[in-house]
Design a protein around this motif. Structure first.
Motif, PDB file in Angstrom:
ATOM      1  N   ASN A   5       0.728  -0.837   0.230  1.00  0.00           N
ATOM      2  CA  ASN A   5       0.170  -0.024  -0.071  1.00  0.00           C
ATOM      3  C   ASN A   5       0.770   1.269   0.302  1.00  0.00           C
ATOM      4  OD1 ASN A   5      -2.850  -1.310  -0.101  1.00  0.00           O
ATOM      5  ND2 ASN A   5      -3.090  -0.892   2.391  1.00  0.00           N
TER       6      ASN A   5
ATOM      7  N   ARG B  65       2.615   1.496  -3.521  1.00  0.00           N
ATOM      8  CA  ARG B  65       1.484   1.590  -4.003  1.00  0.00           C
ATOM      9  C   ARG B  65       1.242   3.329  -3.908  1.00  0.00           C
ATOM     10  NH1 ARG B  65      -2.411  -2.498  -4.954  1.00  0.00           N
ATOM     11  NH2 ARG B  65      -0.614  -4.465  -5.384  1.00  0.00           N
ATOM     12  N   HIS B  66       0.791   3.667  -2.990  1.00  0.00           N
ATOM     13  CA  HIS B  66      -0.685   4.563  -3.332  1.00  0.00           C
ATOM     14  C   HIS B  66       0.216   5.769  -3.034  1.00  0.00           C
ATOM     15  CE1 HIS B  66      -3.658   2.273  -3.430  1.00  0.00           C
ATOM     16  NE2 HIS B  66      -3.487   1.956  -2.895  1.00  0.00           N
TER      17      HIS B  66
ATOM     18  N   GLY C  70      -6.533  -5.462   0.734  1.00  0.00           N
ATOM     19  CA  GLY C  70      -6.011  -5.900   1.612  1.00  0.00           C
ATOM     20  C   GLY C  70      -5.743  -5.146   2.186  1.00  0.00           C
TER      21      GLY C  70
HETATM   22 MG   LIG Z   1      -3.382  -3.118  -0.760  1.00  0.00          MG
END
Ligand SMILES: [Mg+2]
Ligand SMILES: Nc1ncnc2c1ncn2[C@@H]1O[C@H](COP(=O)(O)OP(=O)(O)OP(=O)(O)O)[C@@H](O)[C@H]1O
Length: 455
Positions: free
Chosen positions: A359, A362-363, A419
């Motif tokens: 996360n 990715r974010h 997730g």
């Molecule tokens: Mg995630």
């Protein structure tokens, strides 16, 4: 101040206040009525005594009047009854009393005007006196109000004690009922809050027969329906995921050769490659749904072993280093100096940490720093992933832990929105807590294991 008092306590105080007021009014009323009744009796006694003397006087035998007046005076040794047979000038002919002023009719003699009684310890009392002028002089009868005052005192003190006890008892019982009601309402609130947080199996379980028990029963029935509905919805997604996995695998097997078939044009092969990537994404989503469903249904057995969070952070740091470099992030390990031991299922804990790390990478935009950290805090062992990206607004932090919730700004990125739901489920299985907090800037995703030995 009163706004914070629960409605049942307010009701208890209100009922006690009304009861106290009613009891006080009843007490005052009975005191007044009894006093009136006693006063009436006093006056009637005096009137009857005087009438009997008048009757004898009317028969004309004055010696009889004297004897009767003396007998009546002698009968009242303590001086509570006073009798006087007086000549026209007020001198005593018989009896034990001659008032200072002779005046026909009835009235009260104040303690100051009344004669002291014969006993030494007697305090002066008021007397009700009636006088009548006759041919031979005056007839006087008086009676003191001592017995009346004593009865009133007894009445007053017994009523005060009774009222006080009744008041204490009523307040005690009312507060006890109110506290009990408060506890039952608090239990309902706690169950609703817990169910709202995702533990749908919890019930209030009241077994009484009163209105609150009926309400609790109704709420339990509604929660039962809610749980059945949620389970059914989850089951549908699980069944869909399960049933479509096999056809998807077969489809993949059919498409794979085409991606390598050089009889097809480049464009056709690229389209097949894109279709395969889509298939992989769908399969990954289905896998995640199935994993999550199994975890939430308690179908996954926890193989708890001692796990060192410091070692886990180090190994994840090594594994993710190349990924972070590819995405242009700086991955920093700020591990605790020493082992951070917990009892946990190593695979599940690793899965949860991988999700948090993915996360963060990715974010948050490339060029930012992602920090991985294991530590021992006063509240327990902690594994934290901190990034310096856009973070998650406070209002959304609980929601993003639900299935399929992705923020609008993440629509462009890869992912299923499962997730954090998976991390939450894994944390719950371990008695741990996932906390999403402000990284100022960015997000601090923390797994706290509170049941671990304190430092
Ligand atoms: Mg995630
Ligand atoms: N570190 C983060 N910074 C900013 N937003 C985040 C971060 N972690 C999660 N989010 C937001 O929370 C949403 C839910 O995260 P979650 O991990 O459940 O799903 P996902 O990452 O989108 O997909 P996947 O299921 O593949 O993990 C994300 O879509 C994103 O909007």
């Amino acid at each position: 101040m009163f706004r914070n008092i629960s409605s049942s306590i307010r009701l208890a105080i209100g009922v006690s206040a009304v009861f106290t007021l009613a009891a006080c009014l009843a007490g005052v009323l009975s005191y007044v009525l009894q006093s009136q009744e006693m006063g009436e009796r006093l006056r009637t006694d005096v009137t009857h005594s005087l009438e009997s003397l008048l009757q004898i006087e009317g028969q004309g035998d004055l010696q009889d009047v004297r004897d009767q007046a003396n007998a009546m005076a002698d009968a009242s040794k303590d001086g509570s009854v006073l009798v006087g047979y007086l000549d026209q000038d007020g001198a005593i002919l018989a009896g034990n009393f001659a008032p200072r002023h002779l005046d026909e009719g009835a009235r009260w003699l104040t303690p100051a005007d009344a004669p002291a009684k014969h006993r030494d310890d007697d305090e002066p009392h008021a007397y009700w006196v009636e006088m009548a002028q006759v041919d031979s002089g005056w007839l006087v009868v008086a009676r003191d109000n001592e017995w009346m005052v004593e009865t009133q005192e007894i009445l007053f003190s017994s009523m005060s004690v009774g009222l006080g006890l009744a008041l204490l008892l009523s307040i005690g019982i009312a507060l006890w009922i109110a506290k009990r009601t408060d506890r039952r309402i608090a239990r309902m609130e706690q169950v609703l809050e817990t169910v709202g947080r995702g533990d749908h199996a919890l019930r209030i379980g009241e077994d009484g027969h009163d209105d609150l028990a009926r309400l609790a029963g109704q709420m339990d029935a509604t929660l039962e329906q809610l749980e059945t509905g949620i389970t059914a919805i989850r089951q549908v997604s699980t069944d869909v995921a399960h049933d479509l996995r096999a056809p998807l695998s077969r489809l993949r097997l059919k498409l794979e050769p085409l991606a390598l078939d050089f009889n097809l044009s480049d464009a056709q092969r690229q389209s097949v490659g894109a279709a395969l990537a889509e298939l992989d994404g769908i399969s990954a989503t289905f896998d995640a749904i199935l994993r999550l469903s199994r975890l939430q249904a308690g179908m996954v057995e926890l193989c708890a072993k001692p796990v060192d969070l410091t070692a886990l952070a180090q190994s994840l740091h090594e594994i993710f280093m190349p990924v972070a470099e590819d995405s242009g992030h700086q991955l920093v390990l700020a591990a605790f100096d020493g082992p951070v031991m917990i009892d946990a299922d190593p695979q599940l804990i690793q899965q949860a940490c991988v999700n948090l790390l993915e996360n963060a990478l990715r974010h948050s935009p490339s060029g930012t720093v992602v920090t991985l950290m294991a530590s021992v805090q006063p509240e327990g062992a902690v594994l934290e992933v901190r990034d310096t990206g856009p973070g998650i607004p406070i209002a959304q932090r609980e929601r993003v832990c639900e299935r399929f919730v992705r923020l609008d700004k993440s629509r462009g990125t890869k992912g299923t929105g499962l997730g954090l739901a998976l991390v939450t489920a894994i944390a719950q299985m371990h008695g741990a807590r996932l906390m999403l907090r402000d990284g100022g800037p960015g997000l601090r995703a923390t797994l706290l294991f509170p049941n671990t030995p304190k430092p």
